[in-house]
Design a protein around this motif. Structure first.
Motif, PDB file in Angstrom:
ATOM      1  N   GLY A 136     -41.027  89.133  21.829  1.00 29.35           N
ATOM      2  CA  GLY A 136     -41.730  89.583  20.644  1.00 29.35           C
ATOM      3  C   GLY A 136     -43.157  90.008  20.940  1.00 29.35           C
ATOM      4  N   HIS A 137     -43.755  90.734  19.974  1.00 26.98           N
ATOM      5  CA  HIS A 137     -45.115  91.223  20.185  1.00 26.98           C
ATOM      6  C   HIS A 137     -46.162  90.136  19.973  1.00 26.98           C
ATOM      7  CE1 HIS A 137     -47.411  95.315  20.148  1.00 26.98           C
ATOM      8  NE2 HIS A 137     -47.646  94.587  21.219  1.00 26.98           N
ATOM      9  N   GLU A 138     -45.712  88.906  19.762  1.00 25.43           N
ATOM     10  CA  GLU A 138     -46.650  87.787  19.801  1.00 25.43           C
ATOM     11  C   GLU A 138     -47.206  87.577  21.202  1.00 25.43           C
ATOM     12  OE1 GLU A 138     -42.437  85.854  19.525  1.00 25.43           O
ATOM     13  OE2 GLU A 138     -43.460  87.673  18.866  1.00 25.43           O
ATOM     14  N   LEU A 139     -46.728  88.376  22.161  1.00 22.38           N
ATOM     15  CA  LEU A 139     -47.303  88.327  23.510  1.00 22.38           C
ATOM     16  C   LEU A 139     -48.661  89.031  23.579  1.00 22.38           C
ATOM     17  CD1 LEU A 139     -47.080  91.321  25.100  1.00 22.38           C
ATOM     18  CD2 LEU A 139     -44.702  90.673  25.259  1.00 22.38           C
ATOM     19  N   ALA A 140     -49.011  89.836  22.560  1.00 27.68           N
ATOM     20  CA  ALA A 140     -50.220  90.668  22.630  1.00 27.68           C
ATOM     21  C   ALA A 140     -51.497  89.847  22.749  1.00 27.68           C
ATOM     22  CB  ALA A 140     -50.295  91.579  21.407  1.00 27.68           C
ATOM     23  N   GLN A 141     -51.654  88.857  21.866  1.00 23.03           N
ATOM     24  CA  GLN A 141     -52.904  88.082  21.877  1.00 23.03           C
ATOM     25  C   GLN A 141     -53.103  87.320  23.181  1.00 23.03           C
ATOM     26  OE1 GLN A 141     -53.098  84.629  21.771  1.00 23.03           O
ATOM     27  NE2 GLN A 141     -55.035  84.081  20.790  1.00 23.03           N
ATOM     28  N   PRO A 142     -52.110  86.566  23.688  1.00 19.68           N
ATOM     29  CA  PRO A 142     -52.326  85.873  24.969  1.00 19.68           C
ATOM     30  C   PRO A 142     -52.444  86.832  26.143  1.00 19.68           C
ATOM     31  CG  PRO A 142     -50.074  85.565  24.201  1.00 19.68           C
ATOM     32  CD  PRO A 142     -50.833  86.177  23.076  1.00 19.68           C
ATOM     33  N   HIS A 143     -51.764  87.962  26.056  1.00 17.71           N
ATOM     34  CA  HIS A 143     -51.885  88.956  27.129  1.00 17.71           C
ATOM     35  C   HIS A 143     -53.333  89.444  27.225  1.00 17.71           C
ATOM     36  CE1 HIS A 143     -49.717  92.624  29.159  1.00 17.71           C
ATOM     37  NE2 HIS A 143     -50.690  92.127  29.903  1.00 17.71           N
ATOM     38  N   TYR A 144     -53.897  89.814  26.083  1.00 19.66           N
ATOM     39  CA  TYR A 144     -55.295  90.254  26.057  1.00 19.66           C
ATOM     40  C   TYR A 144     -56.226  89.128  26.499  1.00 19.66           C
ATOM     41  CZ  TYR A 144     -59.751  91.989  24.241  1.00 19.66           C
ATOM     42  OH  TYR A 144     -61.069  92.385  24.117  1.00 19.66           O
ATOM     43  N   ARG A 145     -55.964  87.923  26.008  1.00 19.59           N
ATOM     44  CA  ARG A 145     -56.820  86.787  26.351  1.00 19.59           C
ATOM     45  C   ARG A 145     -56.822  86.538  27.861  1.00 19.59           C
ATOM     46  NH1 ARG A 145     -55.461  81.159  25.044  1.00 19.59           N
ATOM     47  NH2 ARG A 145     -53.797  82.021  23.761  1.00 19.59           N
ATOM     48  N   GLY A 146     -55.659  86.679  28.496  1.00 18.92           N
ATOM     49  CA  GLY A 146     -55.578  86.513  29.950  1.00 18.92           C
ATOM     50  C   GLY A 146     -56.369  87.568  30.691  1.00 18.92           C
ATOM     51  N   ILE A 147     -56.314  88.796  30.191  1.00 16.91           N
ATOM     52  CA  ILE A 147     -57.101  89.886  30.788  1.00 16.91           C
ATOM     53  C   ILE A 147     -58.586  89.615  30.613  1.00 16.91           C
ATOM     54  CG2 ILE A 147     -57.674  92.339  30.601  1.00 16.91           C
ATOM     55  CD1 ILE A 147     -54.754  92.789  29.665  1.00 16.91           C
ATOM     56  N   GLN A 148     -58.969  89.211  29.409  1.00 15.97           N
ATOM     57  CA  GLN A 148     -60.369  88.953  29.091  1.00 15.97           C
ATOM     58  C   GLN A 148     -60.954  87.854  29.980  1.00 15.97           C
ATOM     59  OE1 GLN A 148     -61.243  87.393  25.102  1.00 15.97           O
ATOM     60  NE2 GLN A 148     -62.696  89.085  24.853  1.00 15.97           N
ATOM     61  N   LYS A 149     -60.178  86.802  30.203  1.00 15.80           N
ATOM     62  CA  LYS A 149     -60.656  85.705  31.048  1.00 15.80           C
ATOM     63  C   LYS A 149     -60.820  86.169  32.482  1.00 15.80           C
ATOM     64  CE  LYS A 149     -59.907  80.869  32.245  1.00 15.80           C
ATOM     65  NZ  LYS A 149     -59.053  79.664  32.048  1.00 15.80           N
ATOM     66  N   PHE A 150     -59.928  87.030  32.938  1.00 11.42           N
ATOM     67  CA  PHE A 150     -60.048  87.573  34.295  1.00 11.42           C
ATOM     68  C   PHE A 150     -61.304  88.427  34.430  1.00 11.42           C
ATOM     69  CE2 PHE A 150     -59.346  91.402  36.897  1.00 11.42           C
ATOM     70  CZ  PHE A 150     -59.356  90.813  38.162  1.00 11.42           C
ATOM     71  N   VAL A 151     -61.549  89.309  33.474  1.00 12.35           N
ATOM     72  CA  VAL A 151     -62.738  90.173  33.531  1.00 12.35           C
ATOM     73  C   VAL A 151     -64.002  89.335  33.476  1.00 12.35           C
ATOM     74  CG1 VAL A 151     -64.020  91.975  32.306  1.00 12.35           C
ATOM     75  CG2 VAL A 151     -61.533  92.171  32.575  1.00 12.35           C
ATOM     76  N   ASN A 152     -64.042  88.376  32.531  1.00 13.19           N
ATOM     77  CA  ASN A 152     -65.125  87.382  32.460  1.00 13.19           C
ATOM     78  C   ASN A 152     -66.501  88.016  32.536  1.00 13.19           C
ATOM     79  OD1 ASN A 152     -66.127  84.760  32.230  1.00 13.19           O
ATOM     80  ND2 ASN A 152     -66.229  84.476  34.451  1.00 13.19           N
ATOM     81  N   ASN A 153     -66.683  89.081  31.770  1.00  9.81           N
ATOM     82  CA  ASN A 153     -67.968  89.776  31.778  1.00  9.81           C
ATOM     83  C   ASN A 153     -68.190  90.388  30.393  1.00  9.81           C
ATOM     84  OD1 ASN A 153     -70.201  91.431  32.147  1.00  9.81           O
ATOM     85  ND2 ASN A 153     -69.605  92.043  34.206  1.00  9.81           N
ATOM     86  N   PRO A 154     -69.048  89.776  29.570  1.00 10.09           N
ATOM     87  CA  PRO A 154     -69.273  90.273  28.210  1.00 10.09           C
ATOM     88  C   PRO A 154     -69.803  91.698  28.153  1.00 10.09           C
ATOM     89  CG  PRO A 154     -70.194  88.073  28.486  1.00 10.09           C
ATOM     90  CD  PRO A 154     -69.827  88.552  29.851  1.00 10.09           C
ATOM     91  N   SER A 155     -70.391  92.180  29.242  1.00  8.57           N
ATOM     92  CA  SER A 155     -70.927  93.533  29.231  1.00  8.57           C
ATOM     93  C   SER A 155     -69.855  94.594  29.486  1.00  8.57           C
ATOM     94  CB  SER A 155     -72.035  93.668  30.284  1.00  8.57           C
ATOM     95  OG  SER A 155     -71.506  93.580  31.597  1.00  8.57           O
ATOM     96  N   LYS A 156     -68.645  94.158  29.848  1.00  5.87           N
ATOM     97  CA  LYS A 156     -67.547  95.085  30.115  1.00  5.87           C
ATOM     98  C   LYS A 156     -66.601  95.117  28.917  1.00  5.87           C
ATOM     99  CE  LYS A 156     -68.769  96.012  34.393  1.00  5.87           C
ATOM    100  NZ  LYS A 156     -69.220  97.374  34.796  1.00  5.87           N
ATOM    101  N   SER A 157     -66.303  96.301  28.423  1.00  2.00           N
ATOM    102  CA  SER A 157     -65.427  96.432  27.259  1.00  2.00           C
ATOM    103  C   SER A 157     -63.975  96.632  27.693  1.00  2.00           C
ATOM    104  CB  SER A 157     -65.867  97.604  26.378  1.00  2.00           C
ATOM    105  OG  SER A 157     -65.780  98.819  27.096  1.00  2.00           O
ATOM    106  N   ILE A 158     -63.076  95.984  26.959  1.00  2.00           N
ATOM    107  CA  ILE A 158     -61.639  96.094  27.212  1.00  2.00           C
ATOM    108  C   ILE A 158     -61.009  96.786  26.016  1.00  2.00           C
ATOM    109  CG2 ILE A 158     -59.504  94.852  27.710  1.00  2.00           C
ATOM    110  CD1 ILE A 158     -61.304  92.479  28.628  1.00  2.00           C
ATOM    111  N   GLY A 159     -60.553  98.005  26.212  1.00  2.00           N
ATOM    112  CA  GLY A 159     -59.918  98.757  25.137  1.00  2.00           C
ATOM    113  C   GLY A 159     -58.422  98.492  25.082  1.00  2.00           C
TER     114      GLY A 159
END
Length: 332
Positions: A136-159
């Protein structure tokens, strides 16, 4: 450090019987996906593989149930793998791994999502490119969260670029989060953390989204193209819109909900669209344009529901999209 997947009932290691198909030979020009995929458990140390491609199943449709959709997408990863197995492998293909499935026993969606987010971060940290097979598309939020934690840089935008008939901007109700709340959750978390919410939705259906949801999209600054406008006559505009969105972001998360396609091409989804977009030149060119940007960190494909599929059309379409995406990745 404790391994989160060892003795965890929410994780299944990859199985050899997931991958089988025709064998035309053993030379590099004869190979198919099932002959080259490497089975790798998350219970073991993830190999450091610069530019490896890591398949990870999300065998869950608890969010679909909560969203009152047709259940069955939990079997999606298995059927997508079957469709991938017999596809020809290009000699330039990156190293291909299957890391098994994260699943959702007993309706424990939020815990499953936490595990998925951790896995995405770990795969990215090892140099791999995660491709999530839903589910299901309930994978979207944790998928994004995992990417965000990897980037770990508030100055970088994730579209976020999401091919979908639905905005998935519903607010959680008494059942909690669901397959329809993922991007609303991301927007709220980003607001609290003072981060921008950059979301482009392609293939939106007027028949599948209330005026309230369109108003939420407007309030959150979501850019979108309706399914009725996603066609060859608007190809130049689509290219320009994608180029603008890509240029505004440092990284991209590409999500494809199979219900964006017309039901003739994708009958096996949780919510069909008789008038969805076509998987034609326009769609393929958009995917290639996005992946060619070199900004995509991960891809997720959602809502493949084998219980309602006809001749495995939906699984085969999902597999062909992933074949195109991985070939493009391997050649940039």
């Amino acid at each position: 450090m404790e391994n989160l997947y060892y003795n965890n009932t929410m994780y299944d290691e990859p199985q050899h019987n997931w991958w089988h198909g025709r064998v035309d030979g053993l030379g590099p020009n004869h190979l198919r996906w099932h002959q080259c995929v490497r089975l790798q458990s998350l219970k073991q140390e993830i190999p450091l593989t610069p530019n490896g491609i890591a398949l990870l199943g999300f065998a869950c449709d608890e969010g679909v149930r909560r969203n009152r959709g047709r259940q069955g997408a939990a079997k999606g990863p298995e059927h997508i793998r079957r469709a991938l197995s017999n596809l020809p492998l290009q000699p330039s293909m990156r190293t291909l791994y299957d890391f098994g499935d994260i699943k959702c026993p007993n309706g424990a969606l939020e815990t499953t999502q936490d595990l998925l987010a951790h896995a995405v971060t770990s795969l990215l940290a090892s140099g791999n490119f995660p491709i999530l097979l839903g589910g299901g598309h309930e994978l979207a939020q944790p998928h994004y969260r995992g990417i965000q934690k990897f980037v770990n840089n508030p100055s970088k935008s994730i579209g976020i670029i999401n091919f979908d008939a639905h905005f998935d901007l519903r607010e959680p109700d008494e059942n909690g989060v669901s397959s329809g709340t993922g991007f609303w959750e991301i927007a709220q978390t980003n607001r609290i953390e003072n981060q921008p919410f950059h979301y482009l939705a392609l293939g939106i259906q007027k028949t599948s989204n209330t005026v309230h949801l369109f108003n939420i999209a407007e309030r959150l600054g979501v850019r979108y193209i309706e399914a009725s406008d996603f066609h060859y006559m608007n190809y130049g505009f689509l290219q320009e819109m994608l180029n603008t969105f890509i240029a505004e972001n440092d990284f991209l998360y590409l999500s494809i909900d199979m219900d964006v396609f017309a039901s003739a091409f994708a009958p096996g989804v949780s919510a069909t669209s008789y008038n969805g977009i076509y998987p034609d030149f326009v769609f393929s060119s958009c995917v290639q344009q996005i992946v060619n940007s070199k900004k995509v960190l991960s891809i997720g494909i959602a809502e493949t529901n084998p219980l309602y599929d006809i001749d495995d059309r939906t699984a085969k379409l999902a597999a062909s999209i992933l074949m195109q995406a991985t070939e493009t990745l391997s050649n940039i």
